[in-house]
Design an enzyme around this catalytic site. Sequence first.
Site, PDB file in Angstrom:
ATOM      1  N   ARG A  53      39.231  38.745  39.531  1.00  0.00           N
ATOM      2  CA  ARG A  53      39.725  39.722  38.575  1.00  0.00           C
ATOM      3  C   ARG A  53      41.221  39.528  38.424  1.00  0.00           C
ATOM      4  O   ARG A  53      41.962  39.623  39.396  1.00  0.00           O
ATOM      5  CB  ARG A  53      39.409  41.116  39.113  1.00  0.00           C
ATOM      6  CG  ARG A  53      39.403  42.179  38.089  1.00  0.00           C
ATOM      7  CD  ARG A  53      38.816  43.429  38.658  1.00  0.00           C
ATOM      8  NE  ARG A  53      39.632  44.021  39.710  1.00  0.00           N
ATOM      9  CZ  ARG A  53      39.625  45.298  40.022  1.00  0.00           C
ATOM     10  NH1 ARG A  53      38.838  46.127  39.380  1.00  0.00           N
ATOM     11  NH2 ARG A  53      40.369  45.766  40.979  1.00  0.00           N
ATOM     12  N   THR A  69      45.408  42.137  33.913  1.00  0.00           N
ATOM     13  CA  THR A  69      44.510  42.579  32.828  1.00  0.00           C
ATOM     14  C   THR A  69      43.237  43.218  33.378  1.00  0.00           C
ATOM     15  O   THR A  69      42.526  43.902  32.631  1.00  0.00           O
ATOM     16  CB  THR A  69      44.078  41.379  31.963  1.00  0.00           C
ATOM     17  OG1 THR A  69      43.290  40.499  32.786  1.00  0.00           O
ATOM     18  CG2 THR A  69      45.274  40.615  31.424  1.00  0.00           C
ATOM     19  N   ASP A  72      39.838  46.873  49.630  1.00  0.00           N
ATOM     20  CA  ASP A  72      39.447  45.592  49.026  1.00  0.00           C
ATOM     21  C   ASP A  72      38.330  44.979  49.866  1.00  0.00           C
ATOM     22  O   ASP A  72      38.551  44.563  51.008  1.00  0.00           O
ATOM     23  CB  ASP A  72      40.652  44.656  48.974  1.00  0.00           C
ATOM     24  CG  ASP A  72      40.343  43.372  48.214  1.00  0.00           C
ATOM     25  OD1 ASP A  72      39.317  42.719  48.534  1.00  0.00           O
ATOM     26  OD2 ASP A  72      41.109  43.014  47.312  1.00  0.00           O
ATOM     27  N   ASP A 100      38.980  41.320  51.126  1.00  0.00           N
ATOM     28  CA  ASP A 100      39.982  41.261  52.193  1.00  0.00           C
ATOM     29  C   ASP A 100      39.441  41.839  53.491  1.00  0.00           C
ATOM     30  O   ASP A 100      39.697  41.301  54.573  1.00  0.00           O
ATOM     31  CB  ASP A 100      41.246  42.036  51.786  1.00  0.00           C
ATOM     32  CG  ASP A 100      42.048  41.301  50.712  1.00  0.00           C
ATOM     33  OD1 ASP A 100      41.763  40.104  50.475  1.00  0.00           O
ATOM     34  OD2 ASP A 100      42.933  41.933  50.107  1.00  0.00           O
TER      35      ASP A 100
HETATM   36  C1  PRP Z   1      36.440  42.428  43.373  1.00  0.00           C
HETATM   37  C2  PRP Z   1      34.987  42.769  43.633  1.00  0.00           C
HETATM   38  C3  PRP Z   1      34.328  42.478  42.324  1.00  0.00           C
HETATM   39  C4  PRP Z   1      35.385  42.868  41.344  1.00  0.00           C
HETATM   40  C5  PRP Z   1      35.043  44.241  40.858  1.00  0.00           C
HETATM   41  O1  PRP Z   1      36.622  41.060  43.453  1.00  0.00           O
HETATM   42  O2  PRP Z   1      34.426  42.069  44.674  1.00  0.00           O
HETATM   43  O3  PRP Z   1      33.942  41.141  42.143  1.00  0.00           O
HETATM   44  O4  PRP Z   1      36.644  42.890  42.036  1.00  0.00           O
HETATM   45  O5  PRP Z   1      35.903  44.592  39.855  1.00  0.00           O
HETATM   46  P1  PRP Z   1      35.468  44.845  38.364  1.00  0.00           P
HETATM   47  O6  PRP Z   1      34.213  45.658  38.402  1.00  0.00           O
HETATM   48  O7  PRP Z   1      36.649  45.596  37.840  1.00  0.00           O
HETATM   49  O8  PRP Z   1      35.274  43.513  37.702  1.00  0.00           O
HETATM   50  P2  PRP Z   1      38.055  40.374  43.403  1.00  0.00           P
HETATM   51  O9  PRP Z   1      38.463  40.035  42.028  1.00  0.00           O
HETATM   52  O10 PRP Z   1      39.037  41.208  44.178  1.00  0.00           O
HETATM   53  O11 PRP Z   1      37.817  38.994  44.099  1.00  0.00           O
HETATM   54  P3  PRP Z   1      37.331  38.636  45.580  1.00  0.00           P
HETATM   55  O12 PRP Z   1      35.886  39.012  45.657  1.00  0.00           O
HETATM   56  O13 PRP Z   1      37.556  37.182  45.623  1.00  0.00           O
HETATM   57  O14 PRP Z   1      38.169  39.409  46.577  1.00  0.00           O
END
Ligand code: PRP
Length: 207
Positions: free
Chosen positions: A103, A107, A199, A202
């Site tokens: 993500r 944005t 998170d 993390d």
């Molecule tokens: C987080 C989570 C989802 C996303 C959810 O991933 O695991 O994939 O954000 O957000 P959304 O519903 O607003 O799209 P992240 O982008 O932090 O990546 P990661 O899993 O690599 O930590």
Amino acid sequence: MSQVFVSRHPLVLHKLTALRDATTDHRAFRDLVRELALLLCYEATQDLTLAPKTVSTPMGLAQGYKAEETIGLVPILRAGLGLVDGVMELLPNVQVWHIGLYRDEKTLRPVEYYNRLPTEPTVQICLVLDPMLATGGSAVATVDILKRWGVRRIKFLGLIAAPEGVARLTAAHPDVPIHVAAVDERLNDIGFIIPGLGDAGDRQFGT
Ligand code: PRP
């Protein structure tokens, strides 16, 4: 017609509370994610198709059943990885197809970075695995990819959703049931679920 299933199972609620706790360390966090995935998967697969199957017991023949469909597990990298093991422990015929999305922090839109799906679909059902349904952008993008691949039955399995994410996934894909342990209050201004658990990537991977 959208369906949102929020588990009320006491073990789910107990484990989810431990998962949210900021004092839960990475090892315990990963164990809880695996266990919650297993419990939620049990609830999400109540409509699997069965074929009759006869087996020989030590005492004679018994009429039984065999789960027929091949199920595609689709973890959204990286946080979705933690849900794979628990689901795999439970389901008989699975393939795992990883989708890489992150993500964009400004944005909040999903950016695709990994997709090795073959040309033709090789599964009958897909379970999209991601602990967090925040804005819903990642889940919608993943379901878009799977529908383009040709899969007709798709379910979302996650741990915590924001109402905003539920609304967005439901609006984009009303045919995709959503199975989660909780729908929380809201998103904050940087796209984190409140109260959530922080998170999920993390906390699983110690980053
Ligand atoms: C987080 C989570 C989802 C996303 C959810 O991933 O695991 O994939 O954000 O957000 P959304 O519903 O607003 O799209 P992240 O982008 O932090 O990546 P990661 O899993 O690599 O930590």
